[in-house]
Design an enzyme around this catalytic site. Structure first.
Site, PDB file in Angstrom:
ATOM      1  N   THR A  85      -3.273   5.998  -3.157  1.00  0.00           N
ATOM      2  CA  THR A  85      -4.189   7.111  -3.402  1.00  0.00           C
ATOM      3  C   THR A  85      -3.469   8.078  -4.333  1.00  0.00           C
ATOM      4  O   THR A  85      -2.244   8.129  -4.362  1.00  0.00           O
ATOM      5  CB  THR A  85      -4.564   7.837  -2.102  1.00  0.00           C
ATOM      6  OG1 THR A  85      -3.385   8.053  -1.353  1.00  0.00           O
ATOM      7  CG2 THR A  85      -5.548   7.044  -1.281  1.00  0.00           C
ATOM      8  N   ASP A 108       0.868  -1.181   0.000  1.00  0.00           N
ATOM      9  CA  ASP A 108       0.000   0.000   0.000  1.00  0.00           C
ATOM     10  C   ASP A 108       0.906   1.233   0.000  1.00  0.00           C
ATOM     11  O   ASP A 108       1.470   1.603   1.032  1.00  0.00           O
ATOM     12  CB  ASP A 108      -0.897  -0.034   1.239  1.00  0.00           C
ATOM     13  CG  ASP A 108      -1.828   1.169   1.316  1.00  0.00           C
ATOM     14  OD1 ASP A 108      -1.594   2.162   0.589  1.00  0.00           O
ATOM     15  OD2 ASP A 108      -2.782   1.126   2.116  1.00  0.00           O
TER      16      ASP A 108
END
Ligand code: DSN
Length: 412
Positions: free
Chosen positions: A223, A197
């Site tokens: 993100t 991540d």
């Protein structure tokens, strides 16, 4: 046109006030950034009107010829940027990107290893209050008590003991580089998939200021709005063998119509992140974090892990005053125009709503053009407030100095 001609001042006045807040204060939240006017133009475009369930050339509704090209541009650009086989640019958020991967690659109840939340992990890495912790059997690993770096020995021991289907790496409050190579070795030893991540550090990776997990991990999620400086949203990169499962999990498994206006903003951001200027930017983010860390250390503060390799610094407030909490410090600094967030430190005796730490991030101030001299000034302004958090005169003085500093580096 049927639309009201009267301006909705209830909403737009608030947006104007938010513009002023962003312009006049220091934005030090490590997960935030100032995205570019071109990204905002794309996100504010007519693409918001379009339904496009499915993927390019495989849509359920008509009229997607231009949307297809936009999404293809986004996918091609992000694959080129990170050297990935496949990209899914539709996740509405980082949480959805992570959930999409779990849905694609894990059976319900599967065992997964993730970094514990209070050692810098994320809610979606198995917190019991998150769907990840409720639908999968997460086991937490942590940082060492000594140097506060990820404890690879513990990670390996836990992997050998629990034989997880997947190891999740990556963090939201970890100030050091994460070397993906030894984690890949552990995954191979126990036959686990490796998900990295990279939400916080995607921009550092794109700019060459952090090792890339892409050659090592089966899947990399991130993100697009943090160090990468794009619109708010998520993205999944994967090896080709996982591509079909991941696409199916994101749609129709998890989401409905993609937000193609946001996908367009992601495409713009991916091009911006491929420029030499962005490379310089990524390295300056790290140099700025290091300058703040050095200044705070020189002033007697204890930093988690003793410093930083990335875009953030984790300050243990107990080294300023035993009684000073993250909650109190965040409120006092915000009143002085310095916005950041309270954060737990490893094995924090205080709750996540109170905390003993502060997380300080440099992506936004670096976008403004601030460099090391400004970081020293920021550290000094912060310390004045942290030493007298209840002193209204100090807060007023610092607020005025913050406004003057920000006035030299206008954003919008
Ligand atoms: N809220 C993000 C952060 O601040 O790190 C993580 O989701």
């Amino acid at each position: 046109m049927p639309w009201p001609s009267e301006r909705d001042s209830d909403v737009f006045d608030l947006i104007e006030r938010e513009v002023t807040r962003q312009n006049e204060g220091l934005q030090l939240i490590a997960s935030e950034n100032f995205t570019s006017p071109q990204v905002m133009d794309a996100v504010g475009s007519v693409l918001t009107n379009k339904y496009s369930e499915g993927y390019p050339a495989k849509r359920y509704y008509g009229g997607n010829e231009f949307v297809d090209e936009v999404e293809d541009l986004a996918r091609d650009r992000v694959c080129a940027l990170f050297g990935a086989d496949h990209a899914n640019v539709q996740p509405h958020s980082g949480a959805n990107a992570n959930l999409g991967v779990y849905l694609a690659l894990l059976d319900p109840g599967a065992t997964v290893l993730g970094l514990s939340l209070d050692h810098g992990g994320h809610l979606t890495h198995g917190s019991p209050v998150n769907i990840s912790g409720r639908f999968y059997d997460f086991v937490s690993y942590g940082v060492t008590p000594g140097d506060e770096r990820i404890d690879l020995d513990q990670l390996r021991d836990l992997a050998l003991e629990h034989r997880p289907a997947m190891i999740v790496s990556g963090a939201t409050a970890y100030p050091r580089s994460i070397d993906p190579a030894p984690i890949r070795e552990i995954c191979d030893e126990v036959g686990a998939l490796f998900m990295f991540d990279a939400a916080h550090i995607a921009g550092l990776i794109a700019g060459g200021a952090h090792p890339s997990p892409v050659p090592y991990a089966d899947v990399v999620t991130f993100t697009t709005h943090k160090t990468l400086r794009g619109p708010r949203g998520g993205c999944i990169l994967s090896r080709s063998e996982h591509a079909a499962a991941i696409d199916k999990a994101v749609f129709p498994g998890l989401q409905g119509g993609p937000l193609e206006h946001v996908v367009a903003g992601k495409a713009v951001a991916f091009r911006e992140a491929a420029t030499p200027e962005f490379r310089d930017y990524a390295h300056q983010i790290v140099a700025n974090a290091r300058a703040i860390a050095d200044a705070l250390s020189a002033d007697g503060c204890r930093l988690v892990s003793g410093g930083t390799d990335n875009h953030l610094v984790l300050l243990d407030l107990r080294s300023i005053s035993e009684n000073l909490t993250g909650k109190e410090a965040q409120v006092a600094l915000d009143a002085a125009g310095i916005t950041l967030n309270k954060n737990t430190v490893p094995d924090d005796p205080r709750s996540p709503f109170v905390t003993s730490g502060l997380r300080i991030g440099t992506p936004s101030v670096t976008t403004q053009g601030m460099e090391e001299p400004e970081m020293l000034q920021i550290a000094e302004l912060m310390m004045r407030v942290l030493r007298s958090p209840a002193d209204a005169t100090t807060i007023d003085e610092v607020r005025s100095e913050v406004r003057t500093l920000c006035g030299k580096f206008p954003v919008y």
